[in-house]
Scaffold this motif. Structure first.
Motif, PDB file in Angstrom:
ATOM      1  N   PHE A 254      10.024 -29.894  -3.221  1.00 55.63           N
ATOM      2  CA  PHE A 254      10.245 -29.975  -4.666  1.00 55.63           C
ATOM      3  C   PHE A 254      11.212 -28.891  -5.131  1.00 55.63           C
ATOM      4  O   PHE A 254      12.196 -29.160  -5.821  1.00 55.63           O
ATOM      5  N   GLN A 255      10.972 -27.670  -4.731  1.00 60.27           N
ATOM      6  CA  GLN A 255      11.832 -26.570  -5.167  1.00 60.27           C
ATOM      7  C   GLN A 255      13.206 -26.672  -4.538  1.00 60.27           C
ATOM      8  O   GLN A 255      14.218 -26.371  -5.180  1.00 60.27           O
ATOM      9  N   ASP A 256      13.280 -27.103  -3.273  1.00 56.15           N
ATOM     10  CA  ASP A 256      14.577 -27.251  -2.610  1.00 56.15           C
ATOM     11  C   ASP A 256      15.440 -28.291  -3.328  1.00 56.15           C
ATOM     12  O   ASP A 256      16.632 -28.077  -3.552  1.00 56.15           O
ATOM     13  N   VAL A 257      14.820 -29.417  -3.672  1.00 53.75           N
ATOM     14  CA  VAL A 257      15.565 -30.478  -4.359  1.00 53.75           C
ATOM     15  C   VAL A 257      15.973 -30.022  -5.753  1.00 53.75           C
ATOM     16  O   VAL A 257      17.068 -30.322  -6.222  1.00 53.75           O
ATOM     17  N   CYS A 258      15.094 -29.283  -6.411  1.00 49.37           N
ATOM     18  CA  CYS A 258      15.412 -28.741  -7.735  1.00 49.37           C
ATOM     19  C   CYS A 258      16.697 -27.927  -7.685  1.00 49.37           C
ATOM     20  O   CYS A 258      17.615 -28.118  -8.495  1.00 49.37           O
ATOM     21  N   GLU A 259      16.767 -27.027  -6.737  1.00 50.73           N
ATOM     22  CA  GLU A 259      17.916 -26.135  -6.627  1.00 50.73           C
ATOM     23  C   GLU A 259      19.166 -26.887  -6.183  1.00 50.73           C
ATOM     24  O   GLU A 259      20.287 -26.496  -6.533  1.00 50.73           O
ATOM     25  N   ARG A 260      18.981 -27.964  -5.427  1.00 54.04           N
ATOM     26  CA  ARG A 260      20.140 -28.740  -4.968  1.00 54.04           C
ATOM     27  C   ARG A 260      20.706 -29.620  -6.077  1.00 54.04           C
ATOM     28  O   ARG A 260      21.918 -29.701  -6.259  1.00 54.04           O
ATOM     29  N   LEU A 261      19.833 -30.276  -6.842  1.00 52.74           N
ATOM     30  CA  LEU A 261      20.295 -31.188  -7.879  1.00 52.74           C
ATOM     31  C   LEU A 261      20.868 -30.459  -9.090  1.00 52.74           C
ATOM     32  O   LEU A 261      21.812 -30.931  -9.717  1.00 52.74           O
ATOM     33  N   ASP A 262      20.277 -29.341  -9.437  1.00 50.26           N
ATOM     34  CA  ASP A 262      20.759 -28.610 -10.607  1.00 50.26           C
ATOM     35  C   ASP A 262      20.625 -27.111 -10.377  1.00 50.26           C
ATOM     36  O   ASP A 262      19.724 -26.463 -10.916  1.00 50.26           O
ATOM     37  N   PRO A 263      21.529 -26.541  -9.586  1.00 47.97           N
ATOM     38  CA  PRO A 263      21.446 -25.108  -9.278  1.00 47.97           C
ATOM     39  C   PRO A 263      21.603 -24.227 -10.515  1.00 47.97           C
ATOM     40  O   PRO A 263      21.145 -23.085 -10.524  1.00 47.97           O
ATOM     41  N   GLU A 264      22.241 -24.742 -11.558  1.00 48.63           N
ATOM     42  CA  GLU A 264      22.444 -23.938 -12.766  1.00 48.63           C
ATOM     43  C   GLU A 264      21.115 -23.598 -13.452  1.00 48.63           C
ATOM     44  O   GLU A 264      20.948 -22.501 -13.988  1.00 48.63           O
ATOM     45  N   ILE A 265      20.176 -24.550 -13.439  1.00 47.04           N
ATOM     46  CA  ILE A 265      18.871 -24.291 -14.059  1.00 47.04           C
ATOM     47  C   ILE A 265      18.128 -23.211 -13.289  1.00 47.04           C
ATOM     48  O   ILE A 265      17.542 -22.295 -13.876  1.00 47.04           O
ATOM     49  N   ALA A 266      18.160 -23.324 -11.948  1.00 48.43           N
ATOM     50  CA  ALA A 266      17.486 -22.324 -11.116  1.00 48.43           C
ATOM     51  C   ALA A 266      18.106 -20.944 -11.322  1.00 48.43           C
ATOM     52  O   ALA A 266      17.397 -19.933 -11.434  1.00 48.43           O
ATOM     53  N   GLN A 267      19.437 -20.892 -11.390  1.00 45.74           N
ATOM     54  CA  GLN A 267      20.118 -19.621 -11.583  1.00 45.74           C
ATOM     55  C   GLN A 267      19.831 -19.041 -12.964  1.00 45.74           C
ATOM     56  O   GLN A 267      19.630 -17.835 -13.126  1.00 45.74           O
ATOM     57  N   ALA A 268      19.781 -19.923 -13.967  1.00 42.87           N
ATOM     58  CA  ALA A 268      19.489 -19.472 -15.331  1.00 42.87           C
ATOM     59  C   ALA A 268      18.081 -18.890 -15.412  1.00 42.87           C
ATOM     60  O   ALA A 268      17.849 -17.882 -16.090  1.00 42.87           O
ATOM     61  N   HIS A 269      17.147 -19.522 -14.702  1.00 45.48           N
ATOM     62  CA  HIS A 269      15.767 -19.028 -14.690  1.00 45.48           C
ATOM     63  C   HIS A 269      15.708 -17.635 -14.067  1.00 45.48           C
ATOM     64  O   HIS A 269      15.028 -16.738 -14.587  1.00 45.48           O
ATOM     65  N   ARG A 270      16.432 -17.459 -12.984  1.00 45.68           N
ATOM     66  CA  ARG A 270      16.445 -16.158 -12.327  1.00 45.68           C
ATOM     67  C   ARG A 270      17.131 -15.109 -13.202  1.00 45.68           C
ATOM     68  O   ARG A 270      16.688 -13.954 -13.263  1.00 45.68           O
ATOM     69  N   THR A 271      18.186 -15.518 -13.884  1.00 47.33           N
ATOM     70  CA  THR A 271      18.905 -14.597 -14.752  1.00 47.33           C
ATOM     71  C   THR A 271      18.025 -14.122 -15.905  1.00 47.33           C
ATOM     72  O   THR A 271      18.002 -12.928 -16.242  1.00 47.33           O
ATOM     73  N   VAL A 272      17.298 -15.061 -16.509  1.00 51.64           N
ATOM     74  CA  VAL A 272      16.400 -14.697 -17.608  1.00 51.64           C
ATOM     75  C   VAL A 272      15.302 -13.767 -17.109  1.00 51.64           C
ATOM     76  O   VAL A 272      14.946 -12.782 -17.772  1.00 51.64           O
ATOM     77  N   THR A 273      14.777 -14.073 -15.927  1.00 47.08           N
ATOM     78  CA  THR A 273      13.738 -13.215 -15.342  1.00 47.08           C
ATOM     79  C   THR A 273      14.263 -11.799 -15.129  1.00 47.08           C
ATOM     80  O   THR A 273      13.601 -10.811 -15.476  1.00 47.08           O
ATOM     81  N   LEU A 274      15.470 -11.702 -14.576  1.00 47.71           N
ATOM     82  CA  LEU A 274      16.066 -10.391 -14.332  1.00 47.71           C
ATOM     83  C   LEU A 274      16.342  -9.658 -15.642  1.00 47.71           C
ATOM     84  O   LEU A 274      16.123  -8.441 -15.743  1.00 47.71           O
TER      85      LEU A 274
END
Length: 241
Positions: free
Chosen positions: A167-187
């Motif tokens: 699930f997480q692998d596909v999430c990051e593959r289909l829309d890496p921008e969302i995953a990156q945005a989540h990490r950016t907000v966390t940071l």
């Protein structure tokens, strides 16, 4: 002489002739009509307008939003349990108790549903994390709250599901921008608490490492508390005093 008593009009405020015409275009009054007369003559037009135009539109919008939430919850369950590849529109429709037709009205394909699930799953948590980071509690409590919102809660949703890893692998593959945005907000949240970008980055890397052996939700929470104590212990002790 018979006196006709109208029921009280609580929903209809006393309005001027100009405001009446602006609310209901088809309604017009003579220039000599006073506010009281306008209010009573306007009553039937007003309720007819609300019931036949405004209320159905509002109800439809609410229903569509509720349906979308139902679809996303059902789709997330299917993706976590069946995997992206094996999940079909029929699976999601059945889980959501909807027809395929209604499902297609909301989403064009499975990838669109998956992206929406991923976005709803992560993006929806960001406002709460930002609020926790800027709160008035000790750094320890704020940092722990951010970790729980941005990491523990998503982990809780996935933990124990057969296809959680995929699930997480596909999430990051289909829309890496969302995953990156989540990490950016966390940071960003961590940085605002620790007030040092380099230290915040080290903390986030350490936080990532807590997930390496796929711990239980309880174990992960305990680890987070220990990690946060290492990085924010001084302020927590000061507050405790």
């Amino acid at each position: 002489m018979m006196t006709v008593r109208f029921p009280p009009v609580r929903e209809c405020p006393l309005l001027t002739t100009s405001s009446l015409c602006s609310y209901v275009p088809s309604f017009s009054l003579s220039p000599t009509a006073g506010p009281a007369e306008a209010n009573w003559r306007y009553r039937d037009k007003y309720f007819n307008f609300c019931q036949n135009v405004y209320m159905p539109l509002k109800a439809t919008k609410v229903k569509i939003e509720a349906r979308r939430r139902t679809i996303l919850q059902a789709a997330q369950w299917c993706f976590l349990n069946f995997g992206f590849g094996k999940t079909t529109f029929d699976d999601i429709a059945k889980r959501a108790n909807l027809s395929r037709t209604l499902l297609y009205k909301q989403f064009t394909d499975k990838e669109a549903i998956f992206t929406a699930v991923f976005e709803n799953w992560l993006v929806a948590k960001q406002p709460a994390a930002r609020q926790a980071a800027t709160g008035k509690e000790s750094r320890y409590r704020r940092l722990l709250a951010v970790c729980r919102i941005m990491v523990l809660e998503p982990w809780k949703d996935m933990f124990g599901a057969p296809m959680a890893g995929e699930f997480q692998d596909v999430c990051e593959r289909l829309d890496p921008e969302i995953a990156q945005a989540h990490r950016t907000v966390t940071l960003d949240c961590i940085t605002s608490i620790l007030t040092d970008a380099s230290v915040a980055e080290v903390f986030l890397l350490a936080l990532d490492g807590l997930l390496a052996d796929e711990p239980s939700v309880t174990a992960l929470d305990a680890r987070m508390q220990l990690l946060v104590e290492r990085f924010a212990s001084d302020s927590s002790r000061k507050v405790a005093k």
